[in-house]
Scaffold this motif. Structure first.
Motif, PDB file in Angstrom:
ATOM      1  N   ILE A 134      -8.383 -49.190  12.867  1.00 27.37           N
ATOM      2  CA  ILE A 134      -6.934 -48.387  12.764  1.00 27.37           C
ATOM      3  C   ILE A 134      -7.118 -47.748  11.475  1.00 27.37           C
ATOM      4  N   ILE A 135      -7.431 -46.996  10.872  1.00 31.78           N
ATOM      5  CA  ILE A 135      -7.246 -46.167   9.748  1.00 31.78           C
ATOM      6  C   ILE A 135      -6.078 -45.744   8.823  1.00 31.78           C
ATOM      7  N   THR A 136      -5.885 -45.999   7.786  1.00 31.76           N
ATOM      8  CA  THR A 136      -4.670 -44.926   7.441  1.00 31.76           C
ATOM      9  C   THR A 136      -4.977 -44.790   6.526  1.00 31.76           C
ATOM     10  N   ILE A 137      -4.719 -43.170   6.062  1.00 33.58           N
ATOM     11  CA  ILE A 137      -4.536 -42.537   4.436  1.00 33.58           C
ATOM     12  C   ILE A 137      -3.446 -42.647   3.084  1.00 33.58           C
ATOM     13  N   ASN A 138      -3.257 -42.523   2.511  1.00 40.39           N
ATOM     14  CA  ASN A 138      -2.095 -42.443   1.784  1.00 40.39           C
ATOM     15  C   ASN A 138      -2.493 -42.134   0.565  1.00 40.39           C
ATOM     16  N   TYR A 139      -0.986 -41.219  -0.037  1.00 38.56           N
ATOM     17  CA  TYR A 139      -1.119 -40.964  -1.584  1.00 38.56           C
ATOM     18  C   TYR A 139       0.337 -40.285  -1.953  1.00 38.56           C
ATOM     19  N   ASN A 140       1.088 -41.588  -2.729  1.00 40.06           N
ATOM     20  CA  ASN A 140       2.264 -41.516  -3.478  1.00 40.06           C
ATOM     21  C   ASN A 140       3.089 -41.678  -2.171  1.00 40.06           C
ATOM     22  N   ASN A 141       3.057 -42.376  -1.738  1.00 42.90           N
ATOM     23  CA  ASN A 141       3.944 -42.274  -0.394  1.00 42.90           C
ATOM     24  C   ASN A 141       4.477 -43.689   0.086  1.00 42.90           C
ATOM     25  N   ALA A 142       4.720 -45.158  -1.149  1.00 44.24           N
ATOM     26  CA  ALA A 142       4.547 -45.998  -0.649  1.00 44.24           C
ATOM     27  C   ALA A 142       5.906 -46.505   0.191  1.00 44.24           C
ATOM     28  N   GLU A 143       6.948 -45.781   1.093  1.00 49.79           N
ATOM     29  CA  GLU A 143       8.004 -46.775   1.334  1.00 49.79           C
ATOM     30  C   GLU A 143       7.512 -46.333   2.764  1.00 49.79           C
ATOM     31  N   GLY A 144       6.598 -44.869   2.566  1.00 45.65           N
ATOM     32  CA  GLY A 144       5.882 -44.378   4.512  1.00 45.65           C
ATOM     33  C   GLY A 144       4.931 -45.731   4.810  1.00 45.65           C
ATOM     34  N   LEU A 145       4.182 -45.699   3.591  1.00 49.27           N
ATOM     35  CA  LEU A 145       3.009 -46.837   3.603  1.00 49.27           C
ATOM     36  C   LEU A 145       3.568 -48.208   4.455  1.00 49.27           C
ATOM     37  N   LYS A 146       4.631 -48.914   3.653  1.00 48.24           N
ATOM     38  CA  LYS A 146       4.834 -49.869   4.163  1.00 48.24           C
ATOM     39  C   LYS A 146       5.208 -49.950   5.636  1.00 48.24           C
ATOM     40  N   LYS A 147       5.975 -48.682   6.359  1.00 44.77           N
ATOM     41  CA  LYS A 147       7.026 -48.640   7.064  1.00 44.77           C
ATOM     42  C   LYS A 147       4.721 -48.622   7.864  1.00 44.77           C
ATOM     43  N   THR A 148       4.733 -48.183   7.552  1.00 46.44           N
ATOM     44  CA  THR A 148       2.959 -48.027   8.753  1.00 46.44           C
ATOM     45  C   THR A 148       2.468 -49.593   8.738  1.00 46.44           C
ATOM     46  N   LEU A 149       2.132 -50.342   7.786  1.00 46.83           N
ATOM     47  CA  LEU A 149       1.641 -51.389   7.734  1.00 46.83           C
ATOM     48  C   LEU A 149       2.088 -52.401   8.239  1.00 46.83           C
ATOM     49  N   GLN A 150       3.753 -52.248   8.280  1.00 50.18           N
ATOM     50  CA  GLN A 150       4.752 -53.836   8.993  1.00 50.18           C
ATOM     51  C   GLN A 150       4.478 -52.760  10.750  1.00 50.18           C
ATOM     52  N   SER A 151       3.991 -51.672  10.917  1.00 43.61           N
ATOM     53  CA  SER A 151       3.889 -51.297  12.882  1.00 43.61           C
ATOM     54  C   SER A 151       2.771 -52.583  12.168  1.00 43.61           C
ATOM     55  N   VAL A 152       1.811 -52.502  12.324  1.00 41.77           N
ATOM     56  CA  VAL A 152       0.505 -52.197  11.911  1.00 41.77           C
ATOM     57  C   VAL A 152       0.203 -54.443  12.719  1.00 41.77           C
ATOM     58  N   ILE A 153       0.748 -54.713  11.615  1.00 46.20           N
ATOM     59  CA  ILE A 153       0.680 -55.810  11.494  1.00 46.20           C
ATOM     60  C   ILE A 153       1.516 -57.100  12.509  1.00 46.20           C
ATOM     61  N   SER A 154       2.594 -56.687  13.087  1.00 42.56           N
ATOM     62  CA  SER A 154       3.355 -56.293  13.447  1.00 42.56           C
ATOM     63  C   SER A 154       2.331 -56.824  15.418  1.00 42.56           C
ATOM     64  N   GLN A 155       1.693 -56.156  15.636  1.00 42.42           N
ATOM     65  CA  GLN A 155       1.631 -55.561  16.898  1.00 42.42           C
ATOM     66  C   GLN A 155       1.272 -57.539  17.425  1.00 42.42           C
ATOM     67  N   SER A 156       0.954 -57.515  18.775  1.00 40.22           N
ATOM     68  CA  SER A 156       1.239 -58.381  19.549  1.00 40.22           C
ATOM     69  C   SER A 156      -0.703 -59.337  19.221  1.00 40.22           C
TER      70      SER A 156
END
Length: 286
Positions: A7-29
């Motif tokens: 899974i690849i996530t790209i980001n630039y100056n979107n800290a809040e959006g990044l946190k949301k994405t990270l949480q959805s990935v790491i919460s996977q069963s």
């Protein structure tokens, strides 16, 4: 270690959006995947967010890039998974079971495209489900949803990386080349994979002219002898989509019936359009 999925996530100056994405990935069963984050040297606190979740990230890069597809290409080069899924900052996996349900489907096909929900300001708005079959005529009026499509990494080795000269439609061009020119094996997975943050550059109404310009450039590069045929199919397809949208809005019960029993994208196909598409197939050499 070799993974079935990266899974690849790209980001630039979107800290809040990044946190949301990270949480959805790491919460996977199921965590049987590698997770790669490519940051464009952000200065809004994104690096601190990444540091906070560093134990859940397999590879992390933060450096200046030349655009979104340059960042994605960096992720492709790092990835070791057999399949890749691009989930950009602000996007989320639909629920904690997505990867668990999807992994068994990652075999036999080059592109596995699931359903996607488009949201605005965090509010789910539209469900988009790709068709069971895709071809040139389909790409002339539609697309495969990038954040819900699993891509076999081998395709990038055969076709090449994303075209960094295109600013907003390089993923569309890649899918077009994969399906039409390289005859990649495609499958529709009837599961909602991701929730797409509808605030990106390609969703911005101001990008419409750029999208048209880039698509015209792609058509000229890939199909220089089919200009008239492509224009005619584009016109017929756009009329059909208006009719489909009318049914969705004003006749929802009829829409459910049609969607359940027919390939909705072909309901309104005229014989003229079908003949044009066959003409393109005959003229275009694979």
């Amino acid at each position: 270690m070799n993974y079935r999925l990266s899974i690849i996530t790209i980001n630039y100056n979107n800290a809040e959006g990044l946190k949301k994405t990270l949480q959805s990935v790491i919460s996977q069963s199921c965590n049987d995947f590698e997770y790669i984050v490519i940051d464009g040297n952000s200065n809004d606190g994104s690096k601190e967010v990444i540091s906070q979740y560093s134990k859940n990230i397999t590879h992390f890069v933060s450096e200046k890039d030349s655009g979104i597809y340059n960042a994605m290409n960096k992720g492709i080069k790092i990835a070791t998974g057999e399949y890749l899924l691009f989930l950009n900052s602000g996007d989320e996996l639909e629920n904690e079971k997505v990867i668990e349900k999807s992994l068994p489907s990652l075999a036999f096909f080059d592109l596995i495209s699931g359903n996607i929900i488009y949201s605005t300001d965090g509010i789910p708005k539209t469900l988009f489900a790709p068709p069971n079959e895709v071809n040139l005529a389909y790409f002339l009026h539609s697309f495969l949803p990038h954040p819900s499509t699993f891509i076999k990494k081998e395709l990038f080795q055969n076709i090449g990386l994303y075209n960094e000269n295109l600013k907003v439609i390089s993923d569309w061009e890649f899918f077009l080349k994969a399906v039409v020119i390289h005859q990649a094996k495609y499958n529709h997975l009837d599961e909602v994979i991701s929730n797409f943050d509808n605030s990106g550059i390609s969703s911005n109404p101001g990008s419409e002219n750029l999208i048209k310009k880039e698509k015209a450039q792609v058509y000229q590069n890939l199909f220089p002898n089919l200009k008239n045929e492509i224009k005619m199919i584009e016109f017929a397809s756009s009329k059909r989509m208006v009719e489909i949208q009318h049914i969705q809005t004003h006749h929802p019960f009829l829409w459910k019936l049609l969607k359940g029993f027919l390939n909705i994208l072909n309901i309104f196909s005229s014989q003229k359009e079908v003949k044009l598409f066959h003409k393109i197939n005959r003229k275009f050499s694979y």
